[in-house]
Design an enzyme around this catalytic site. Structure first.
Site, PDB file in Angstrom:
ATOM      1  N   ASP A   1     120.567   0.689  82.007  1.00  0.00           N
ATOM      2  CA  ASP A   1     121.387  -0.512  82.200  1.00  0.00           C
ATOM      3  C   ASP A   1     121.928  -0.594  83.629  1.00  0.00           C
ATOM      4  O   ASP A   1     122.131   0.430  84.280  1.00  0.00           O
ATOM      5  CB  ASP A   1     122.549  -0.483  81.187  1.00  0.00           C
ATOM      6  CG  ASP A   1     123.174  -1.856  81.006  1.00  0.00           C
ATOM      7  OD1 ASP A   1     122.590  -2.863  81.444  1.00  0.00           O
ATOM      8  OD2 ASP A   1     124.272  -1.918  80.405  1.00  0.00           O
TER       9      ASP A   1
ATOM     10  N   ASN B   1     117.650  -9.423  74.345  1.00  0.00           N
ATOM     11  CA  ASN B   1     117.449  -9.841  75.742  1.00  0.00           C
ATOM     12  C   ASN B   1     116.701 -11.173  75.867  1.00  0.00           C
ATOM     13  O   ASN B   1     116.694 -11.785  76.938  1.00  0.00           O
ATOM     14  CB  ASN B   1     116.734  -8.752  76.552  1.00  0.00           C
ATOM     15  CG  ASN B   1     117.608  -7.542  76.858  1.00  0.00           C
ATOM     16  OD1 ASN B   1     117.129  -6.421  76.955  1.00  0.00           O
ATOM     17  ND2 ASN B   1     118.912  -7.762  77.026  1.00  0.00           N
TER      18      ASN B   1
END
Ligand code: IPE
Ligand code: IPE
Ligand code: MG
Length: 236
Positions: free
Chosen positions: A17, A65
């Site tokens: 991330d 996502n």
């Protein structure tokens, strides 16, 4: 320092991330952060597997996502094709087997065929496994496994009383060992629907580094922290 656990973890998982923030901080486009992250994966990933880790799972794209802009999603899908067709050379050179976890739908055909090709090319490699979680959700994996179990039961292929933690794992996208060490970069302390079944007893390390900056040296520091943890698994 007294090391409680000098072993190399069998299965390491990384929630990669912070690509977007890495780029924004430098006045770059988010896509440039993803490109930098893909380079880090190859460099740091090979280092991790060379250390003797048998399985490295990485979160590349979550089912959630798809909520992002079509520009960002398209960029990422094209980057995946580019990686699987032209890059990941170091993984191949080091005889790493590449597998994928996640749902096929709604991935594009060109992405699916690039995934299929690299899986085929590396299927006989025995120096470690790189499990790329792409269009992956942990809850989705458990739903999909439950459906497969129901199918086998309906066909008379499965006696429910024989199900164990290990035999349940055979119904997951890939039959992998439990995660020993879970790392999330970028300072977020959540699991964001990552490998829920496999992380039941994993040691977790959250680091503030944005993924593109997560290098070999930092992995070694995290490994050191892992080796100083006392894993009890409910015992005393
Ligand atoms: C992780 O980086 C990569 C993917 C989720 C594809 P992010 O894109 O989430 O980066 P931040 O969290 O916005 O910085
Ligand atoms: C998790 O990161 C998914 C990947 C790293 C691929 P996100 O950036 O999507 O997670 P949230 O939205 O911060 O929970
Ligand atoms: Mg993020």
């Amino acid at each position: 320092m007294n090391k409680n656990n000098i072993e190399i973890p069998n299965h390491v998982a990384i929630i990669m991330d912070g690509n977007g923030r890495w780029a924004t901080k430098r006045g770059l486009k988010r896509s440039e952060g993803h490109l930098a992250g893909s380079k880090t994966l190859e460099k740091t990933g090979v280092h991790i597997l060379k250390k003797g880790v048998k399985v490295l799972s990485v979160f590349a794209f979550s089912t959630e996502n798809f909520k992002r802009s079509s520009e960002e999603v398209d960029y990422l899908m094209n980057l995946f094709i580019d990686m699987f067709t032209k890059k990941v050379k170091e993984f191949k050179k080091n005889k790493i087997k590449i597998v994928f976890s996640g749902r096929k739908f709604p991935l594009r055909d060109d992405v699916l065929s690039a995934m299929y090709k690299i899986e085929q090319e590396t299927k006989d490699n025995t120096n470690g496994i790189l499990n790329i979680c792409l269009n992956y959700g942990g809850q989705e994996e458990l739903i999909d496994a439950s459906c497969k179990i129901a199918e086998d039961y309906k066909k008379g292929k499965l006696d429910l009383s024989t199900l164990t933690k290990e035999s349940f794992a055979q119904y997951l996208y890939n039959d992998l060992p439990p995660i020993d060490l879970l790392i999330r970069t970028s300072g977020e302390c959540r699991v964001s629907n990552f490998m829920l079944y496999q992380m039941a007893y994993s040691e977790m390390v959250f680091t503030n580094t944005y993924f593109p900056d997560f290098d070999e040296k930092e992995f070694d520091t995290v490994l050191d922290e892992y080796q100083n943890r006392n894993r009890r698994f409910g015992g005393n």
